[in-house]
Design a protein around this motif. Sequence first.
Motif, short mmCIF file in Angstrom:
data_model
loop_
_atom_site.label_atom_id
_atom_site.label_comp_id
_atom_site.label_asym_id
_atom_site.label_seq_id
_atom_site.Cartn_x
_atom_site.Cartn_y
_atom_site.Cartn_z
N ALA A 142 -1.37 -15.23 -18.97
CA ALA A 142 -1.26 -15.93 -17.70
C ALA A 142 -2.57 -15.84 -16.93
CB ALA A 142 -0.11 -15.34 -16.87
N SER A 143 -3.23 -14.68 -17.01
CA SER A 143 -4.52 -14.51 -16.33
C SER A 143 -5.59 -15.42 -16.93
CB SER A 143 -4.97 -13.05 -16.42
OG SER A 143 -4.04 -12.20 -15.76
N VAL A 144 -5.59 -15.55 -18.27
CA VAL A 144 -6.55 -16.43 -18.93
C VAL A 144 -6.33 -17.88 -18.50
CG1 VAL A 144 -7.33 -17.35 -21.15
CG2 VAL A 144 -6.87 -14.90 -20.92
N VAL A 145 -5.06 -18.27 -18.44
CA VAL A 145 -4.73 -19.64 -18.00
C VAL A 145 -5.24 -19.88 -16.58
CG1 VAL A 145 -2.81 -21.13 -17.32
CG2 VAL A 145 -2.77 -19.99 -19.54
N LYS A 146 -4.99 -18.95 -15.69
CA LYS A 146 -5.44 -19.11 -14.31
C LYS A 146 -6.97 -19.18 -14.23
CE LYS A 146 -1.36 -16.85 -12.36
NZ LYS A 146 -0.80 -15.62 -11.75
N TYR A 147 -7.64 -18.39 -15.06
CA TYR A 147 -9.11 -18.42 -15.08
C TYR A 147 -9.61 -19.79 -15.53
CZ TYR A 147 -13.92 -17.34 -16.34
OH TYR A 147 -15.29 -17.37 -16.43
N ILE A 148 -9.00 -20.34 -16.57
CA ILE A 148 -9.40 -21.67 -17.04
C ILE A 148 -9.14 -22.72 -15.97
CG2 ILE A 148 -8.84 -23.48 -18.71
CD1 ILE A 148 -8.33 -21.22 -20.77
N ASN A 149 -7.97 -22.64 -15.34
CA ASN A 149 -7.61 -23.64 -14.33
C ASN A 149 -8.51 -23.60 -13.11
OD1 ASN A 149 -5.53 -24.66 -15.89
ND2 ASN A 149 -3.92 -23.50 -14.88
N GLN A 150 -9.09 -22.45 -12.83
CA GLN A 150 -9.97 -22.33 -11.66
C GLN A 150 -11.36 -22.90 -11.93
OE1 GLN A 150 -9.87 -18.13 -10.84
NE2 GLN A 150 -7.80 -18.19 -9.98
N SER A 151 -11.68 -23.13 -13.19
CA SER A 151 -13.01 -23.65 -13.52
C SER A 151 -13.09 -25.15 -13.25
CB SER A 151 -13.32 -23.37 -15.00
OG SER A 151 -12.66 -24.32 -15.83
N GLN A 152 -14.33 -25.65 -13.23
CA GLN A 152 -14.56 -27.09 -13.05
C GLN A 152 -14.75 -27.81 -14.38
OE1 GLN A 152 -14.39 -28.59 -9.93
NE2 GLN A 152 -13.63 -26.54 -9.46
N ALA A 153 -14.57 -27.08 -15.48
CA ALA A 153 -14.78 -27.67 -16.80
C ALA A 153 -13.67 -28.64 -17.16
CB ALA A 153 -14.84 -26.55 -17.85
N GLN A 154 -13.99 -29.58 -18.06
CA GLN A 154 -12.98 -30.47 -18.64
C GLN A 154 -12.19 -29.68 -19.68
OE1 GLN A 154 -12.84 -34.37 -18.28
NE2 GLN A 154 -13.42 -33.45 -16.33
N VAL A 155 -10.87 -29.87 -19.71
CA VAL A 155 -10.01 -29.12 -20.61
C VAL A 155 -9.31 -30.06 -21.58
CG1 VAL A 155 -8.07 -27.50 -20.83
CG2 VAL A 155 -9.65 -27.33 -18.88
N VAL A 156 -9.41 -29.78 -22.87
CA VAL A 156 -8.72 -30.52 -23.92
C VAL A 156 -7.69 -29.59 -24.55
CG1 VAL A 156 -8.92 -31.81 -26.08
CG2 VAL A 156 -10.76 -31.92 -24.37
N SER A 157 -6.42 -29.94 -24.47
CA SER A 157 -5.38 -29.12 -25.08
C SER A 157 -4.98 -29.70 -26.43
CB SER A 157 -4.14 -29.04 -24.17
OG SER A 157 -4.39 -28.18 -23.07
N ILE A 158 -4.79 -28.80 -27.39
CA ILE A 158 -4.35 -29.20 -28.72
C ILE A 158 -2.83 -29.21 -28.78
CG2 ILE A 158 -4.36 -28.58 -31.17
CD1 ILE A 158 -7.11 -27.34 -30.76
N ASP A 159 -2.27 -30.36 -29.00
CA ASP A 159 -0.83 -30.60 -29.13
C ASP A 159 -0.07 -30.49 -27.82
OD1 ASP A 159 1.11 -31.56 -30.85
OD2 ASP A 159 1.93 -29.57 -31.22
N MET A 160 -0.20 -29.35 -27.13
CA MET A 160 0.45 -29.15 -25.83
C MET A 160 -0.45 -28.28 -24.96
SD MET A 160 3.64 -30.36 -25.38
CE MET A 160 4.52 -29.19 -24.34
N PRO A 161 -0.48 -28.51 -23.65
CA PRO A 161 -1.16 -27.55 -22.78
C PRO A 161 -0.46 -26.19 -22.89
CG PRO A 161 -0.75 -29.60 -21.62
CD PRO A 161 0.03 -29.68 -22.89
N SER A 162 -1.23 -25.14 -23.11
CA SER A 162 -0.63 -23.81 -23.27
C SER A 162 0.18 -23.43 -22.04
CB SER A 162 -1.72 -22.77 -23.51
OG SER A 162 -2.33 -22.98 -24.76
#
Length: 506
Positions: A142-162
Amino acid sequence: MKILTCTQQREADAYTIAHKNILSINLMEKAASLIADEISNRWEKSHRIVIFAGSGNNGGDAVAVARMLFLKNYQVEVYLFNVTGILSSNCMTNVKRLQECGCPNYHEISNSFEPPHLNDTDIIIDGLFGSGLNKPLSGGFASVVKYINQSQAQVVSIDMPSGLMGEDNSYNIRQNIIRANLTLSIQLPKLAFFYPENEEFIGEWKLLNIGLSQEFIDQAETPYNLSEENYMKSIIKPRNKFAHKGQFGHGLLIAGTYGMAGAAILAAKACMRSGIGRLTVHTPVCNHHTIQTSVPEALVQDDVHEHYFAEPVDLDNFQAIAIGPGIGQEEETAQATIDQICECYIPLILDADALNIFSTHRNYLNRIPKNSILTPHIGELERIIGKCSNSHERLSKAKELASYLQCFIILKGAYTAIITPNGKIVFNPTGNPGMATAGSGDVLTGILLALISQGYSPENACLLGVYIHGAAGDIASREYGEISMTASDIINALPEAWKSITDNND
């Protein structure tokens, strides 16, 4: 196109491996190749690719993508979370392949994690968890997810967003779900893609065909489907050379009240643009000249009342009837609507105020004839079934209502859902946010009345009507843009929409 559960999609994988003589690692390689191609087609090599991978097969996909992008000369960094010390066999194979090709920035995380600095030019590939998740993420993930979501980077999820589950997310923890900009779904869409509250997690989604067994997909049982253009073309009724207007039905539209003539006009124009032979608009006296002038092709029949619908109509000369656009909710109108429906023996479409009347006269709901078509938006539906906490609950209750009434329900919105009396749910792929404008629903009612009057079955009329309505909206959007679109623009685009699925139709 079928929409399978995540469990069924995993079964499709297994069936393909067993019956098409293909190794699971090769199936993963095909998926990774398509994902890598999609990413390289969208982003140049100046972007750093930061990959977050789990220990299962979704992580195996991500590591394989890392290798392929590294070999395409992208700058790649991989963070694989192996907190249990156990990798799936395919994930382990791809880790070895990545190491063998000399990728220098591979990090395997078993306990503490020092996250990389992420900037707005980075591309994050989310391969932490796939479609097999059945409980909310917690703890370190959950902490990793929150860290990713706080970034300004573009996110590509494979099959489903984790963190997102494939079907019901009623009890999920929304802040623990990846917010992807792009989701690359393997082979088939997930049910969760069609729920508006999940848009912030899924972003744009695209299907990647990895060649799963079509035999398995064809045999799989599911109530959920997505409309496709080829099917729409197949159900169009051809017109013979000696056809005349009497063969294309006479429809009755009960619409309009004082100040709401526009609803009747929009529905009537859309009806006339959708192939009906003849149309009669029953409306209050005050609207007679306005409608006669605006839609000269239609017949106008005056109600007994000056300002609103107050008396049922004899149906002997009609093949179908639509009630609701702009009729208001006067008590006399409510009684006339109920009386009209109780006496109705021809195919029936209920829209707008006709549905609102039943929300305040629920004891008459069971008097709606079987196989009628109801066209509520979310608000109109919830006035009948009660407030719902999310789309999954709303769809389930709408399914129950369709079964109870033995009627078809068109739940309007993005990916409008057609719900049949036997529990089948078909999502519509056409349309755009520009159609969220006054009168758009009236246009759909007119299209449906035209199709039912021509003898289309209720199910085919729903599927075709919603598809064409959305297709016309897409044409109008290209011409005027989503912000400037009006319902009249949708009507003006109907000829091109109809041509697009009837030209060269055998």
